[in-house]
Design an enzyme around this catalytic site. Sequence first.
Site, PDB file in Angstrom:
ATOM      1  N   ARG A  27      41.313  43.271   6.585  1.00 55.17           N
ATOM      2  CA  ARG A  27      39.956  43.816   6.397  1.00 55.17           C
ATOM      3  C   ARG A  27      39.245  44.070   7.719  1.00 55.17           C
ATOM      4  O   ARG A  27      38.037  43.856   7.829  1.00 55.17           O
ATOM      5  CB  ARG A  27      39.104  42.877   5.528  1.00 55.17           C
ATOM      6  CG  ARG A  27      39.621  42.702   4.101  1.00 55.17           C
ATOM      7  CD  ARG A  27      39.146  43.851   3.228  1.00 55.17           C
ATOM      8  NE  ARG A  27      39.636  43.730   1.872  1.00 55.17           N
ATOM      9  CZ  ARG A  27      38.882  43.360   0.833  1.00 55.17           C
ATOM     10  NH1 ARG A  27      37.621  43.089   1.004  1.00 55.17           N
ATOM     11  NH2 ARG A  27      39.397  43.311  -0.367  1.00 55.17           N
ATOM     12  N   ARG A  31      32.501  45.513   6.288  1.00 55.33           N
ATOM     13  CA  ARG A  31      31.051  45.312   6.382  1.00 55.33           C
ATOM     14  C   ARG A  31      30.569  44.389   7.487  1.00 55.33           C
ATOM     15  O   ARG A  31      29.374  44.299   7.723  1.00 55.33           O
ATOM     16  CB  ARG A  31      30.509  44.835   5.024  1.00 55.33           C
ATOM     17  CG  ARG A  31      30.441  45.979   4.010  1.00 55.33           C
ATOM     18  CD  ARG A  31      29.979  45.490   2.667  1.00 55.33           C
ATOM     19  NE  ARG A  31      31.031  44.709   2.038  1.00 55.33           N
ATOM     20  CZ  ARG A  31      30.935  44.160   0.824  1.00 55.33           C
ATOM     21  NH1 ARG A  31      29.805  44.278   0.138  1.00 55.33           N
ATOM     22  NH2 ARG A  31      31.935  43.477   0.312  1.00 55.33           N
ATOM     23  N   ARG A  40      29.660  54.187   5.656  1.00 55.73           N
ATOM     24  CA  ARG A  40      29.683  54.018   4.206  1.00 55.73           C
ATOM     25  C   ARG A  40      28.407  54.624   3.593  1.00 55.73           C
ATOM     26  O   ARG A  40      28.457  55.281   2.551  1.00 55.73           O
ATOM     27  CB  ARG A  40      29.788  52.540   3.873  1.00 55.73           C
ATOM     28  CG  ARG A  40      29.958  52.221   2.409  1.00 55.73           C
ATOM     29  CD  ARG A  40      30.154  50.718   2.300  1.00 55.73           C
ATOM     30  NE  ARG A  40      30.302  50.232   0.958  1.00 55.73           N
ATOM     31  CZ  ARG A  40      29.285  49.900   0.185  1.00 55.73           C
ATOM     32  NH1 ARG A  40      28.046  50.069   0.603  1.00 55.73           N
ATOM     33  NH2 ARG A  40      29.509  49.425  -1.034  1.00 55.73           N
ATOM     34  N   ASP A  77      41.957  51.215  -0.808  1.00 52.50           N
ATOM     35  CA  ASP A  77      41.889  49.979  -1.587  1.00 52.50           C
ATOM     36  C   ASP A  77      43.128  49.857  -2.453  1.00 52.50           C
ATOM     37  O   ASP A  77      43.797  50.858  -2.725  1.00 52.50           O
ATOM     38  CB  ASP A  77      40.622  49.953  -2.453  1.00 52.50           C
ATOM     39  CG  ASP A  77      40.329  48.535  -2.931  1.00 52.50           C
ATOM     40  OD1 ASP A  77      39.935  47.707  -2.097  1.00 52.50           O
ATOM     41  OD2 ASP A  77      40.555  48.240  -4.117  1.00 52.50           O
ATOM     42  N   TYR A 154      43.506  42.879 -12.301  1.00 48.95           N
ATOM     43  CA  TYR A 154      42.282  43.693 -12.385  1.00 48.95           C
ATOM     44  C   TYR A 154      42.307  44.606 -13.613  1.00 48.95           C
ATOM     45  O   TYR A 154      41.297  44.829 -14.269  1.00 48.95           O
ATOM     46  CB  TYR A 154      42.108  44.526 -11.111  1.00 48.95           C
ATOM     47  CG  TYR A 154      41.766  43.685  -9.901  1.00 48.95           C
ATOM     48  CD1 TYR A 154      40.447  43.302  -9.658  1.00 48.95           C
ATOM     49  CD2 TYR A 154      42.748  43.246  -9.025  1.00 48.95           C
ATOM     50  CE1 TYR A 154      40.120  42.514  -8.558  1.00 48.95           C
ATOM     51  CE2 TYR A 154      42.434  42.459  -7.922  1.00 48.95           C
ATOM     52  CZ  TYR A 154      41.116  42.095  -7.698  1.00 48.95           C
ATOM     53  OH  TYR A 154      40.799  41.310  -6.623  1.00 48.95           O
TER      54      TYR A 154
HETATM   55  O1  1CP Z   1      40.540  47.113   6.874  1.00 50.14           O
HETATM   56  C1  1CP Z   1      41.338  46.910   5.939  1.00 50.14           C
HETATM   57  O2  1CP Z   1      41.933  45.828   5.776  1.00 50.14           O
HETATM   58  C2  1CP Z   1      41.730  48.093   5.051  1.00 50.14           C
HETATM   59  C3  1CP Z   1      41.043  48.286   3.833  1.00 50.14           C
HETATM   60  C4  1CP Z   1      41.201  47.433   2.574  1.00 50.14           C
HETATM   61  C5  1CP Z   1      42.299  46.721   2.070  1.00 50.14           C
HETATM   62  C6  1CP Z   1      43.645  46.459   2.724  1.00 50.14           C
HETATM   63  C7  1CP Z   1      40.171  47.355   1.632  1.00 50.14           C
HETATM   64  C8  1CP Z   1      38.854  47.975   1.762  1.00 50.14           C
HETATM   65  N1  1CP Z   1      40.642  46.662   0.539  1.00 50.14           N
HETATM   66  C9  1CP Z   1      41.938  46.245   0.783  1.00 50.14           C
HETATM   67  C10 1CP Z   1      42.830  45.499  -0.096  1.00 50.14           C
HETATM   68  C11 1CP Z   1      42.282  44.821  -1.316  1.00 50.14           C
HETATM   69  N2  1CP Z   1      41.317  45.247  -2.191  1.00 50.14           N
HETATM   70  C12 1CP Z   1      42.785  43.595  -1.809  1.00 50.14           C
HETATM   71  C13 1CP Z   1      43.966  42.850  -1.216  1.00 50.14           C
HETATM   72  C14 1CP Z   1      43.621  42.083  -0.002  1.00 50.14           C
HETATM   73  C15 1CP Z   1      42.666  40.949  -0.199  1.00 50.14           C
HETATM   74  O3  1CP Z   1      43.034  40.001  -0.928  1.00 50.14           O
HETATM   75  O4  1CP Z   1      41.583  40.987   0.385  1.00 50.14           O
HETATM   76  C16 1CP Z   1      42.071  43.277  -2.986  1.00 50.14           C
HETATM   77  C17 1CP Z   1      42.256  42.061  -3.870  1.00 50.14           C
HETATM   78  C18 1CP Z   1      41.143  44.336  -3.212  1.00 50.14           C
HETATM   79  C19 1CP Z   1      40.233  44.467  -4.369  1.00 50.14           C
HETATM   80  C20 1CP Z   1      38.843  44.665  -3.902  1.00 50.14           C
HETATM   81  N3  1CP Z   1      38.340  45.858  -3.464  1.00 50.14           N
HETATM   82  C21 1CP Z   1      37.858  43.682  -3.697  1.00 50.14           C
HETATM   83  C22 1CP Z   1      38.023  42.209  -3.941  1.00 50.14           C
HETATM   84  C23 1CP Z   1      37.476  41.828  -5.271  1.00 50.14           C
HETATM   85  C24 1CP Z   1      37.881  40.422  -5.693  1.00 50.14           C
HETATM   86  O5  1CP Z   1      38.414  40.296  -6.802  1.00 50.14           O
HETATM   87  O6  1CP Z   1      37.658  39.475  -4.912  1.00 50.14           O
HETATM   88  C25 1CP Z   1      36.716  44.328  -3.166  1.00 50.14           C
HETATM   89  C26 1CP Z   1      35.398  43.732  -2.803  1.00 50.14           C
HETATM   90  C27 1CP Z   1      37.067  45.700  -3.017  1.00 50.14           C
HETATM   91  C28 1CP Z   1      36.246  46.771  -2.384  1.00 50.14           C
HETATM   92  C29 1CP Z   1      36.569  46.967  -0.954  1.00 50.14           C
HETATM   93  N4  1CP Z   1      37.809  47.345  -0.482  1.00 50.14           N
HETATM   94  C30 1CP Z   1      37.763  47.502   0.889  1.00 50.14           C
HETATM   95  C31 1CP Z   1      36.424  47.204   1.308  1.00 50.14           C
HETATM   96  C32 1CP Z   1      35.926  47.284   2.740  1.00 50.14           C
HETATM   97  C33 1CP Z   1      35.704  46.855   0.151  1.00 50.14           C
HETATM   98  C34 1CP Z   1      34.242  46.504   0.094  1.00 50.14           C
HETATM   99  C35 1CP Z   1      33.504  47.739  -0.309  1.00 50.14           C
HETATM  100  C36 1CP Z   1      32.198  47.911   0.341  1.00 50.14           C
HETATM  101  O7  1CP Z   1      31.240  47.435  -0.253  1.00 50.14           O
HETATM  102  O8  1CP Z   1      32.098  48.556   1.415  1.00 50.14           O
END
Ligand code: 1CP
Length: 354
Positions: A27, A31, A40, A77, A154
């Site tokens: 990540r 943010r 964003r 994502d 999910y």
């Molecule tokens: O910088 C990076 O790492 C690349 C971008 C990236 C990656 C690899 C994002 C952006 N998401 C992911 C993978 C991801 N998404 C995972 C696997 C890794 C992990 O465990 O963290 C999972 C479970 C998700 C699902 C997801 N998407 C969540 C988690 C929800 C939960 O159940 O806890 C969330 C909050 C998102 C949205 C998301 N994806 C990425 C970002 C920066 C965000 C936040 C969105 C925002 O508000 O800007």
Amino acid sequence: MNELKNDRYLRALLKQPVDKTPVWMMRQAGRYLPEYKATRAQAGDFMSLCKNAELACEVTLQPLRRFPLDAAILFSDILTIPDAMGLGLYFETGEGPKFERPITCKADVDKIGIPDPEGELQYVMNAVRTIRRELKGEVPLIGFSGSPWTLATYMVEGGSSKAFTKIKKMAFAEPKTLHLLLDKVADSVISYLNAQVAAGAQSLMIFDTWGGVLSPRDYREFSLQYMAKIVDGLTRENDGRKVPVTLFTKNGGMWLEDIAATGCDAIGLDWTIDIANAKARVGDKVALQGNMDPSMLYAPPQRIREEVAHILSGFGEGTGHVFNLGHGIHLDVDPEHAGVFIDAVHELSQPYHK
Ligand code: 1CP
């Protein structure tokens, strides 16, 4: 063959000698960076950001402008696949991801197809192509996907979950339905990741964020088996270079031997396992990625450096280690502390690579 200016990350994954331990952060675009929040806002919302190749490229590159990271990771994502399957992904402000049409029964599984990576998911491939062009060979680009089990949590729960009761009910009351779903998702992941490689991804990572909520036997049946199928189906060489595959199961420290047996190149570790123990168990078969507790970035710089030194000495001499956090960076971390962490890895690892 495309020349890379810094291939330390790919070399460590393939256990080739390096001058210092490579580092990136899960990540790393996100943010905790004010510039991410600005882009964003410009995109409007998170999915619009993912679907705009120029802006997805911009946020991918933002952390690389601040820090000397050894790899870039595609900004996207894991939930793009279920969205492309027609489940209707949306994000409510302040909450996690949700689906309008979750999977509840076999008829729902029968309805979904394998998305075309250059069709419904072309926006992801366009982002990969744009990022590769703009990276100009500075560092390798990581492509990724969720594991079938993690994606299915999910899809069946309809969003994030704490107890995973709906998917576990399906696993234990209607296992055939869940296997049908996991198999379709695995086929989708294979075609999605291979398309990312064709578009320019130089390494692949599979995030099994929720595999660790299963018992050992159920982990093998519902998660690992499908990741093994994916590893088997992936393009492992492109453009004259190996494309390493990393599997990350959060809380998977008990199962490293099983994970290594899939034939993956590397295992991602969270912070609940000692990296010395992991290396002793599977270090002859795979490279290791990890594994500092992301909350350590709240500590003062000296404590962060001490922790980095501890993990480096745990892994010991030689290649085969990609430094990372054990999970994603927290959104309220001071970016300067991330900088301290990255510099500490590069500086303190040099004596281990003589
Ligand atoms: O910088 C990076 O790492 C690349 C971008 C990236 C990656 C690899 C994002 C952006 N998401 C992911 C993978 C991801 N998404 C995972 C696997 C890794 C992990 O465990 O963290 C999972 C479970 C998700 C699902 C997801 N998407 C969540 C988690 C929800 C939960 O159940 O806890 C969330 C909050 C998102 C949205 C998301 N994806 C990425 C970002 C920066 C965000 C936040 C969105 C925002 O508000 O800007």
